[in-house]
Design an enzyme around this catalytic site. Structure first.
Site, short mmCIF file in Angstrom:
data_model
loop_
_atom_site.label_atom_id
_atom_site.label_comp_id
_atom_site.label_asym_id
_atom_site.label_seq_id
_atom_site.Cartn_x
_atom_site.Cartn_y
_atom_site.Cartn_z
N LEU A 1 0.85 -1.44 0.20
CA LEU A 1 -0.15 -0.02 0.36
C LEU A 1 0.87 1.32 0.02
O LEU A 1 0.76 2.77 1.06
CB LEU A 1 -0.58 -0.16 1.31
CG LEU A 1 -2.20 -0.99 1.00
CD1 LEU A 1 -2.83 -0.93 2.38
CD2 LEU A 1 -2.88 -1.32 0.17
N LYS B 1 7.27 -0.53 -21.19
CA LYS B 1 6.98 0.56 -19.56
C LYS B 1 8.88 0.90 -19.41
O LYS B 1 8.87 2.07 -19.55
CB LYS B 1 6.36 0.25 -18.50
CG LYS B 1 6.92 1.07 -17.20
CD LYS B 1 6.26 1.97 -17.28
CE LYS B 1 5.86 3.38 -16.05
NZ LYS B 1 7.08 3.35 -15.14
N HIS C 1 9.55 3.17 -22.32
CA HIS C 1 8.16 4.28 -21.97
C HIS C 1 9.21 5.78 -20.93
O HIS C 1 9.34 5.90 -21.43
CB HIS C 1 7.51 4.34 -21.00
CG HIS C 1 6.61 5.30 -20.55
ND1 HIS C 1 6.99 5.34 -19.57
CD2 HIS C 1 5.27 6.11 -21.34
CE1 HIS C 1 5.69 6.85 -18.92
NE2 HIS C 1 4.84 6.82 -19.97
N GLY D 1 -0.35 2.04 -5.33
CA GLY D 1 -0.82 0.87 -4.27
C GLY D 1 -2.70 1.48 -3.83
O GLY D 1 -3.53 0.58 -4.42
N LYS E 1 8.56 -2.79 -4.28
CA LYS E 1 10.00 -2.22 -4.67
C LYS E 1 10.00 -3.36 -5.79
O LYS E 1 10.17 -4.24 -5.61
CB LYS E 1 10.56 -2.12 -4.12
CG LYS E 1 11.79 -0.97 -4.03
CD LYS E 1 12.69 -0.36 -2.77
CE LYS E 1 13.72 0.21 -2.70
NZ LYS E 1 14.56 0.22 -3.97
N SER F 1 1.82 2.71 -15.55
CA SER F 1 2.97 4.56 -16.26
C SER F 1 1.29 5.29 -15.47
O SER F 1 0.38 5.66 -15.64
CB SER F 1 2.63 4.95 -16.98
OG SER F 1 3.13 6.04 -16.99
N GLY F 2 1.58 6.82 -15.30
CA GLY F 2 1.14 7.86 -14.82
C GLY F 2 0.84 8.60 -13.54
O GLY F 2 0.13 9.51 -12.96
N TYR G 1 12.11 10.61 -20.29
CA TYR G 1 13.70 10.94 -19.52
C TYR G 1 14.52 11.68 -20.55
O TYR G 1 15.21 12.62 -20.35
CB TYR G 1 15.52 9.61 -19.22
CG TYR G 1 14.80 8.95 -17.66
CD1 TYR G 1 14.04 8.40 -17.07
CD2 TYR G 1 16.91 8.76 -17.42
CE1 TYR G 1 13.72 7.80 -16.46
CE2 TYR G 1 16.54 8.74 -16.44
CZ TYR G 1 15.37 7.36 -15.24
OH TYR G 1 16.07 7.43 -14.25
#
Ligand code: 6PG
Length: 474
Positions: free
Chosen positions: A11, A184, A187, A15, A76, A129-130, A192
């Site tokens: 969480l 990803k 992406h 999450g 992680k 992503s976001g 970068y």
């Protein structure tokens, strides 16, 4: 009773927001976090009056899930993913689905997919992503792994994903093994590059040509209303207009100029090197961060070396349109490099990636969302194997039109002593691409001279070697 649709482990903010997004879309979500206090706080803040159920042990969490069980890991990247999956393993049965929604390395994902498949358990590696906002309101979702397993979670992903302008959810099955995490990763490489390009244009117009942050914010806002419309340009305008309440200066001016990185950009460059795909703008984005991190050395060098004087304030206005075009062309090069890398990787790793789909699901929700992605999608939809985006008429025109301005911006930056690694890498990429003759003939001659590596000729077939030092004593 097994009533829950999906469980989420981990969480952190991403999450938490994904749980809230799934709940808002009618899914019954169970949650678990290693530190119980975090779960309690989350339930107090966001769980009241919802179907979200908190669990304080993995056995109970799993037992409450409908079959096949779907468990989304938001921990992680690296060892923690294996650690949680290993703990969950004995509680799962064949057909259950583990989903890794973190920024894992695609190689790790490929290994996990195989390892879990041996036990009959599906492992999906899913790039999300976001940022925090995207997780809550609609991210771009990049899944890879077993196709049938993906179909089982597809309705959930389609419900929570961002919706593009045409209403299509920004999620698509991308391929087996690490295809989702690879996409990803690329992406993030593009992320970068574009961030670095924006930073260089800021440097040019602000530090180089004296445009105040407030005016520059307006410039970026106006660019965002045109062809450069994109999330990163939009938030640059916001960032530049923010005032630090303590000092009254633009906040960006008091932020330490040392960039950090968690590794996905570096991985992109590492894999591109392995595959022999040139991605110089993305590499420049990664290296510029590494160079910025050497702040103490930079301060020392700044004391030692002088440089040209910066231009007088007021100069910037003359360069605005040229800067916009230089940025636009350089951004096109960054996307072109990322797409070329995806194409090569799909071939090497047998991902079977549809590049039009990758571009389609980046159109909303993710950090690199931009209006130009609709053109990228259309390009690959009509010509799935374009060698490079720069050949597609729409992008060809952008680069052609930008040429003179692009060079002028870089000439001025070099004259002012401002580093422009990504803008110049983009232009060099373009110039190298459009060169019918590159100086690689000299490289080949030198290789042959010192190492008898041989060369080929323009005028004849075959492999040749010259005794360059013939007759001379060694
Ligand atoms: C996203 C971002 C995200 C990434 C951060 C930080 O798509 O939401 O790419 O996943 O982790 O942007 O990356 P760095 O710390 O390496 O800049």
């Amino acid at each position: 009773m097994s009533t829950q649709d999906i469980a989420l482990v981990g969480l952190g903010v991403m999450g938490q927001n994904l749980v809230r997004n799934m709940e808002r879309n009618g899914y019954r979500v169970s949650v678990f976090n290693r530190t119980a206090a975090v779960t309690e706080r989350f339930m107090n803040d966001h769980g009241q009056g919802t179907s979200i159920q908190a669990y304080y042990g993995l056995r109970d969490l799993v037992a409450a899930l409908e079959r096949p069980r779907k468990i989304l890991l938001m921990v992680k990247a690296g060892a923690p993913v294996d650690a949680v999956a290993t703990e969950l393993g004995p509680l799962l049965e064949a057909g259950d689905i583990l989903i890794d929604g973190g920024n894992s390395h695609f190689g790790d994902t490929g290994r996990r997919v195989e390892q879990w498949a041996r036990l009959g358990i599906h492992f999906l590696g899913v790039g999300i992503s976001g940022g925090e906002e995207g997780a809550l309101r609609g991210p771009s979702i990049m899944p890879g792994g077993d196709r049938d397993a993906y179909r089982q979670v597809e309705p959930i992903f389609q419900a929570i994903a961002a919706k593009a302008g045409d209403g299509a959810p920004c999620v698509a099955y991308l391929g087996p093994a690490g295809a989702g995490h690879y996409t990803k990763m690329v992406h993030n490489g593009i992320e970068y590059a574009v961030i670095q390009l924006i930073a260089e244009v800021y440097d040019f117009l602000h530090q180089g040509l004296g445009l105040p942050c407030s005016s520059l914010a307006e410039v970026f806002a106006s660019w965002n209303r045109g062809e450069l419309a994109s999330y990163l340009v939009e938030i640059t305008a916001d960032v530049l207009s923010r005032i630090d309440p303590e000092t009254g200066s633009p906040l960006v001016e008091v932020i330490l100029d040392q960039a950090e990185q968690k590794g996905t950009g570096r991985w992109t460059v590492q894999d591109a090197l392995d595959l022999g795909v040139p991605i110089p703008t993305i590499s420049a984005g990664v290296e510029a961060r590494s160079l910025s991190a050497l702040r103490d050395q930079r301060l020392e060098a700044a004391r030692i070396f002088g440089g040209p004087a910066l231009a007088a304030p007021g100069e910037a206005k003359r360069h605005l349109e040229a800067s916009r075009r230089a940025l636009r062309a350089s951004v096109v090069c960054a996307y072109a490099q990322g797409m070329a890398l995806l194409q090569a990787a799909s071939h090497t790793y047998a991902f079977g990636l549809e590049l039009a789909e990758a571009a389609r699901i980046w159109r909303a929700g993710c950090i690199i969302r931009a209006d130009l992605l609709e053109d990228v999608r259309a390009a690959y939809a009509t010509q799935p194997v374009i060698h490079n985006l720069i050949f597609f008429p729409k992008f060809r025109a952008i680069l052609q039109e930008a040429q003179a301005d692009w060079r002028q911006v870089l000439e001025t930056m070099i004259r002012l002593g401002l580093p422009a690694p990504a803008l110049s890498a983009s232009l060099a990429y373009f110039d190298a691409y459009r060169s019918a003759r590159l100086p690689a003939n000299v490289i080949q001659a030198l290789r042959d001279y010192f190492g008898a590596h041989t060369y080929r000729r323009l005028d004849r077939e075959g492999t040749f070697h010259t005794e360059w030092t013939e007759g001379e004593p060694l």
